[in-house]
Write a protein that holds these residues in place. Sequence first.
Motif, PDB file in Angstrom:
ATOM      1  N   ASP A 127       0.621  -1.129  -0.039  1.00  9.11           N
ATOM      2  CA  ASP A 127      -0.031  -0.117  -0.035  1.00  9.11           C
ATOM      3  C   ASP A 127       0.685   1.163   0.141  1.00  9.11           C
ATOM      4  OD1 ASP A 127      -2.478  -1.576   1.737  1.00  9.11           O
ATOM      5  OD2 ASP A 127      -2.600  -0.910   0.044  1.00  9.11           O
ATOM      6  N   VAL A 128       1.826   1.184   0.707  1.00  9.41           N
ATOM      7  CA  VAL A 128       2.850   2.438   0.769  1.00  9.41           C
ATOM      8  C   VAL A 128       3.476   2.642  -0.645  1.00  9.41           C
ATOM      9  CG1 VAL A 128       5.076   3.418   1.907  1.00  9.41           C
ATOM     10  CG2 VAL A 128       3.000   2.484   3.315  1.00  9.41           C
ATOM     11  N   HIS A 129       4.223   1.546  -0.880  1.00  6.89           N
ATOM     12  CA  HIS A 129       4.797   1.394  -2.357  1.00  6.89           C
ATOM     13  C   HIS A 129       3.842   2.069  -3.587  1.00  6.89           C
ATOM     14  CE1 HIS A 129       7.899   0.417  -5.277  1.00  6.89           C
ATOM     15  NE2 HIS A 129       7.147  -0.367  -6.027  1.00  6.89           N
ATOM     16  N   ARG A 130       2.545   1.667  -3.626  1.00  3.85           N
ATOM     17  CA  ARG A 130       1.660   2.260  -4.453  1.00  3.85           C
ATOM     18  C   ARG A 130       1.553   3.619  -4.377  1.00  3.85           C
ATOM     19  NH1 ARG A 130      -2.513   0.350  -2.840  1.00  3.85           N
ATOM     20  NH2 ARG A 130      -2.754   2.185  -1.769  1.00  3.85           N
ATOM     21  N   THR A 131       1.261   4.046  -3.070  1.00  2.89           N
ATOM     22  CA  THR A 131       1.141   5.299  -2.673  1.00  2.89           C
ATOM     23  C   THR A 131       2.481   6.334  -3.015  1.00  2.89           C
ATOM     24  OG1 THR A 131      -0.253   4.704  -0.573  1.00  2.89           O
ATOM     25  CG2 THR A 131       0.779   7.181  -0.766  1.00  2.89           C
ATOM     26  N   LEU A 132       3.479   5.783  -2.772  1.00  3.86           N
ATOM     27  CA  LEU A 132       4.767   6.511  -2.953  1.00  3.86           C
ATOM     28  C   LEU A 132       4.857   6.906  -4.612  1.00  3.86           C
ATOM     29  CD1 LEU A 132       7.666   7.268  -2.034  1.00  3.86           C
ATOM     30  CD2 LEU A 132       8.440   5.171  -2.708  1.00  3.86           C
ATOM     31  N   LEU A 133       4.515   5.741  -5.472  1.00  2.00           N
ATOM     32  CA  LEU A 133       4.745   5.962  -6.978  1.00  2.00           C
ATOM     33  C   LEU A 133       3.374   6.522  -7.638  1.00  2.00           C
ATOM     34  CD1 LEU A 133       6.165   2.705  -8.084  1.00  2.00           C
ATOM     35  CD2 LEU A 133       7.318   4.758  -7.328  1.00  2.00           C
ATOM     36  N   TYR A 134       2.162   6.454  -7.256  1.00  2.00           N
ATOM     37  CA  TYR A 134       1.071   6.947  -7.819  1.00  2.00           C
ATOM     38  C   TYR A 134       0.552   8.167  -6.909  1.00  2.00           C
ATOM     39  CZ  TYR A 134       0.428   2.591 -10.372  1.00  2.00           C
ATOM     40  OH  TYR A 134       0.843   1.244 -10.987  1.00  2.00           O
ATOM     41  N   GLY A 135       1.093   8.305  -5.712  1.00  2.00           N
ATOM     42  CA  GLY A 135       0.299   9.585  -5.204  1.00  2.00           C
ATOM     43  C   GLY A 135      -0.884   9.219  -4.375  1.00  2.00           C
ATOM     44  N   GLY A 136      -1.347   9.772  -3.281  1.00  2.00           N
ATOM     45  CA  GLY A 136      -2.522   9.364  -2.596  1.00  2.00           C
ATOM     46  C   GLY A 136      -2.209   9.241  -1.111  1.00  2.00           C
ATOM     47  N   ILE A 137      -2.944   8.749  -0.233  1.00  2.00           N
ATOM     48  CA  ILE A 137      -2.892   8.725   1.182  1.00  2.00           C
ATOM     49  C   ILE A 137      -2.968   7.288   1.763  1.00  2.00           C
ATOM     50  CG2 ILE A 137      -5.045   9.544   1.559  1.00  2.00           C
ATOM     51  CD1 ILE A 137      -4.120  11.123   4.127  1.00  2.00           C
ATOM     52  N   PHE A 138      -2.275   6.803   2.655  1.00  2.00           N
ATOM     53  CA  PHE A 138      -2.450   5.688   3.440  1.00  2.00           C
ATOM     54  C   PHE A 138      -2.668   5.955   4.755  1.00  2.00           C
ATOM     55  CE2 PHE A 138      -1.750   1.445   4.670  1.00  2.00           C
ATOM     56  CZ  PHE A 138      -1.064   1.340   5.814  1.00  2.00           C
ATOM     57  N   LEU A 139      -3.841   5.427   5.229  1.00  2.00           N
ATOM     58  CA  LEU A 139      -4.336   5.622   6.802  1.00  2.00           C
ATOM     59  C   LEU A 139      -4.219   4.311   7.390  1.00  2.00           C
ATOM     60  CD1 LEU A 139      -6.345   6.956   4.363  1.00  2.00           C
ATOM     61  CD2 LEU A 139      -6.785   8.323   6.496  1.00  2.00           C
ATOM     62  N   TYR A 140      -3.743   4.257   8.623  1.00  2.00           N
ATOM     63  CA  TYR A 140      -4.025   3.168   9.645  1.00  2.00           C
ATOM     64  C   TYR A 140      -4.634   4.082  11.138  1.00  2.00           C
ATOM     65  CZ  TYR A 140      -5.353  -1.225  11.106  1.00  2.00           C
ATOM     66  OH  TYR A 140      -6.154  -2.385  11.535  1.00  2.00           O
ATOM     67  N   PRO A 141      -5.758   4.489  10.898  1.00  2.00           N
ATOM     68  CA  PRO A 141      -6.188   5.521  12.288  1.00  2.00           C
ATOM     69  C   PRO A 141      -6.312   4.717  13.478  1.00  2.00           C
ATOM     70  CG  PRO A 141      -7.603   5.298  10.377  1.00  2.00           C
ATOM     71  CD  PRO A 141      -7.020   4.214  10.167  1.00  2.00           C
ATOM     72  N   ALA A 142      -6.395   5.626  14.553  1.00  2.00           N
ATOM     73  CA  ALA A 142      -6.775   5.225  15.674  1.00  2.00           C
ATOM     74  C   ALA A 142      -8.106   4.648  15.863  1.00  2.00           C
ATOM     75  CB  ALA A 142      -6.419   6.266  16.932  1.00  2.00           C
ATOM     76  N   ASP A 143      -8.704   3.754  16.377  1.00  2.00           N
ATOM     77  CA  ASP A 143     -10.176   3.429  16.506  1.00  2.00           C
ATOM     78  C   ASP A 143     -10.367   3.177  18.036  1.00  2.00           C
ATOM     79  OD1 ASP A 143      -9.813   0.295  15.003  1.00  2.00           O
ATOM     80  OD2 ASP A 143      -9.905   0.843  17.013  1.00  2.00           O
TER      81      ASP A 143
END
Length: 335
Positions: free
Chosen positions: A251-267
């Motif tokens: 998920d981070v690799h795709r975000t790094l190359l394509y842009g966007g945001i990765f979230l693992y929020p508190a819940d």
Amino acid sequence: HAADAHRTDLMTITRFVLNEQSKHPDSKGDFSILLNNIVLGCKFVCSAVNKAGLAKLIGLAGDTNVQGEEQKKLDVLSNEVFIKALISSGRTCILVSEEDEEATFVSPPLRGKYCVVFDPLDGSSNIDCGVSIGTIFGIYLVNDLEATIDDALQPGKNMLAAGYCMYGSSCMLVLSTGNGVNGFTLDPSLGEFILTHSDIKIPKTGKIYSVNEGNAKNWDGPTAKYIENCKFPKDGSSPKSLRYVGSMVADVHRTLLYGGIFLYPADRKSPNGKLRVLYEVFPMSFLMEQAGGQAFTGKIRALDLVPKKIHERSPIFLGSYEDVEEIKALYAAAK
Ligand code: AHG
Ligand code: MN
Ligand code: MN
Ligand code: MN
């Protein structure tokens, strides 16, 4: 003839690291030796992952780790490979692994000045179905060789280097030693990682958000609001796409190359989120900042966090600079 030059000017990760080293005249090559041992570990895990199904390397190892997770055979094998490769480098003194409850203090004769924190196999839940998984690592300098656990509990901004290896359709190692981010693809016929993505920069904003929507019931206000805005934009722009592999590395690799945001929020169930600070949050945040993006915990800049325990967790929002700015604004407004 640029293409030909590219084909014949094989910039391997080993040459790349040695070139980096030449920028530090006082360096004695310790870092290059350390990195080459990490690269060796990645090559081994890559080959084990590629034949996992055939070599009966899938399934459970019959043990659970400090995280309370059932360890997979590849979790245990990868951990052993990296621990041995790091100790035999003779350049480390403390090792922190997701799979070991306690830190490993290297015996004095083999001690070196680096502390390495790592997730030997990230995305274990995806092993048995053949979906991309990876290895994540971060490297700190220790104050002196009489190292204590405090040498591993440093803020992420102290990291000298960070990287990950993704075992997917191709095997890619993405690395930063503090001067930008570079991507290397394993050429199995050479057994070498070749520079294929030089000076990676993440797009300023992206059209993808990446989160486990299954946790939506337990999110806090700002997170829920941000995801709502991704799906139903107020400014009439088109909604973002959701992409979630479930392996942080993918998920981070795709975000790094394509842009966007990765979230693992508190819940509500896990107020510190799920991802581990030292060997998941810090290395990925380091890489994102080096690529022109940013990483936020919901309270502060992720790399400013000072962990108190080696398996501490933190919520994390990382990726394109503008996208993370939006969620920072929502958390600031909620104060
Ligand atoms: P690991 O396999 O090393 O324990 O890490 C798994 C992590 C990370 O890879 C991923 O982003 C996250 O778990 C997915 O968690 P959910 O299944 O809760 O979405
Ligand atoms: Mn795990
Ligand atoms: Mn992980
Ligand atoms: Mn893991």
